[in-house]
Design a protein around this motif. Sequence first.
Motif, PDB file in Angstrom:
ATOM      1  N   GLY A   1       0.805  -1.214   0.000  1.00 13.11           N
ATOM      2  CA  GLY A   1       0.000   0.000   0.000  1.00 13.11           C
ATOM      3  C   GLY A   1       0.839   1.265   0.000  1.00 13.11           C
ATOM      4  O   GLY A   1       2.036   1.262  -0.327  1.00 13.11           O
ATOM      5  N   GLU A   2       0.208   2.347   0.419  1.00 15.27           N
ATOM      6  CA  GLU A   2       0.865   3.652   0.428  1.00 15.27           C
ATOM      7  C   GLU A   2       2.064   3.654   1.373  1.00 15.27           C
ATOM      8  O   GLU A   2       2.050   3.045   2.433  1.00 15.27           O
TER       9      GLU A   2
ATOM     10  N   GLN B   1      18.044 -19.436  -6.723  1.00 18.24           N
ATOM     11  CA  GLN B   1      16.962 -20.179  -6.082  1.00 18.24           C
ATOM     12  C   GLN B   1      15.626 -19.451  -6.182  1.00 18.24           C
ATOM     13  O   GLN B   1      14.576 -20.085  -6.273  1.00 18.24           O
ATOM     14  N   ALA B   2      15.678 -18.116  -6.182  1.00 24.62           N
ATOM     15  CA  ALA B   2      14.434 -17.333  -6.251  1.00 24.62           C
ATOM     16  C   ALA B   2      14.788 -15.874  -6.489  1.00 24.62           C
ATOM     17  O   ALA B   2      15.871 -15.423  -6.107  1.00 24.62           O
ATOM     18  N   PRO B   3      13.863 -15.105  -7.107  1.00 24.33           N
ATOM     19  CA  PRO B   3      14.054 -13.655  -7.173  1.00 24.33           C
ATOM     20  C   PRO B   3      13.839 -13.060  -5.790  1.00 24.33           C
ATOM     21  O   PRO B   3      13.227 -13.688  -4.913  1.00 24.33           O
ATOM     22  N   LEU B   4      14.332 -11.850  -5.593  1.00 21.64           N
ATOM     23  CA  LEU B   4      14.227 -11.181  -4.294  1.00 21.64           C
ATOM     24  C   LEU B   4      13.768  -9.745  -4.490  1.00 21.64           C
ATOM     25  O   LEU B   4      14.381  -8.985  -5.244  1.00 21.64           O
ATOM     26  N   THR B   5      12.699  -9.396  -3.792  1.00 24.63           N
ATOM     27  CA  THR B   5      12.220  -8.014  -3.769  1.00 24.63           C
ATOM     28  C   THR B   5      12.614  -7.363  -2.455  1.00 24.63           C
ATOM     29  O   THR B   5      12.407  -7.930  -1.371  1.00 24.63           O
ATOM     30  N   SER B   6      13.181  -6.165  -2.541  1.00 22.45           N
ATOM     31  CA  SER B   6      13.497  -5.349  -1.370  1.00 22.45           C
ATOM     32  C   SER B   6      12.573  -4.142  -1.376  1.00 22.45           C
ATOM     33  O   SER B   6      12.507  -3.401  -2.356  1.00 22.45           O
ATOM     34  N   ALA B   7      11.843  -3.959  -0.283  1.00 24.33           N
ATOM     35  CA  ALA B   7      10.910  -2.830  -0.172  1.00 24.33           C
ATOM     36  C   ALA B   7      11.133  -2.134   1.161  1.00 24.33           C
ATOM     37  O   ALA B   7      11.331  -2.781   2.196  1.00 24.33           O
ATOM     38  N   LYS B   8      11.079  -0.804   1.132  1.00 24.18           N
ATOM     39  CA  LYS B   8      11.329   0.002   2.337  1.00 24.18           C
ATOM     40  C   LYS B   8      10.128   0.883   2.616  1.00 24.18           C
ATOM     41  O   LYS B   8       9.602   1.550   1.725  1.00 24.18           O
ATOM     42  N   PHE B   9       9.713   0.915   3.887  1.00 30.88           N
ATOM     43  CA  PHE B   9       8.623   1.799   4.269  1.00 30.88           C
ATOM     44  C   PHE B   9       9.179   3.193   4.541  1.00 30.88           C
ATOM     45  O   PHE B   9      10.060   3.366   5.378  1.00 30.88           O
TER      46      PHE B   9
END
Length: 219
Positions: free
Chosen positions: A83-84, A205-213
């Motif tokens: 979300g936002e 092994q897998a893709p990786l998403t990095s997200a920061k609040f």
Amino acid sequence: MDGVVQAWVTGWVVSRGAAPPEREPWGFTVDVGQLAQVSRHVFEALGADVDERLVRKVADGVTGAGVWLKVFQDPEVVRGWLGEGWWVDPEPGYLMTVPLAGAAGGDGHTPDGYRKRVWSAGGVTRVLLAAPDGSLAARGQTAPTGATAVFDQIETAPAHRRRGLGSVVMRTLQGAAAAAGARAGVLAGTPAGRALYESLGWHVQAPLTSAKFVGRGTG
């Protein structure tokens, strides 16, 4: 490789000096204690097994800036779940592993003029390649934690790329990890580093998403 995410988290906290991970129903919470990264929530599932509902639930419960999510799914997928207030790194990372059997052999030739230094402290082995003028050319570190070792902060200065320095760093670290008893290596790689790691036998092994609040009302 069973338990790859737990192995990555366990080694990463040693490598970075972070707090011991706290077990969650969906993965792990790690307190890092930095302004730009107060803590991180790491989901244990990989790829298609990642539960959108759980990611949304954890993300919606975050209210403080500087909290990160690490989700082993493509950024284009994860972006739609948040979300936002969440910034999502548009570049995918990659969770990668390699068997370390036989890695205790040669570490490659250090190019003429460069100086290599290897040292260990606090359970972490570091490699430095200094340029002829003494500046940083390449570096990296590994944290063996039993049967696995995390490889971390691998980088080559832009002016010194395409000279085989990254390979020297990685081979040296792989040998050190194997000598410490680790049988497998794990890392979170970038698109820029993926080709190097694959040339040394690493597998995605897998893709990786990095997200920061970053806070409500900031996009």
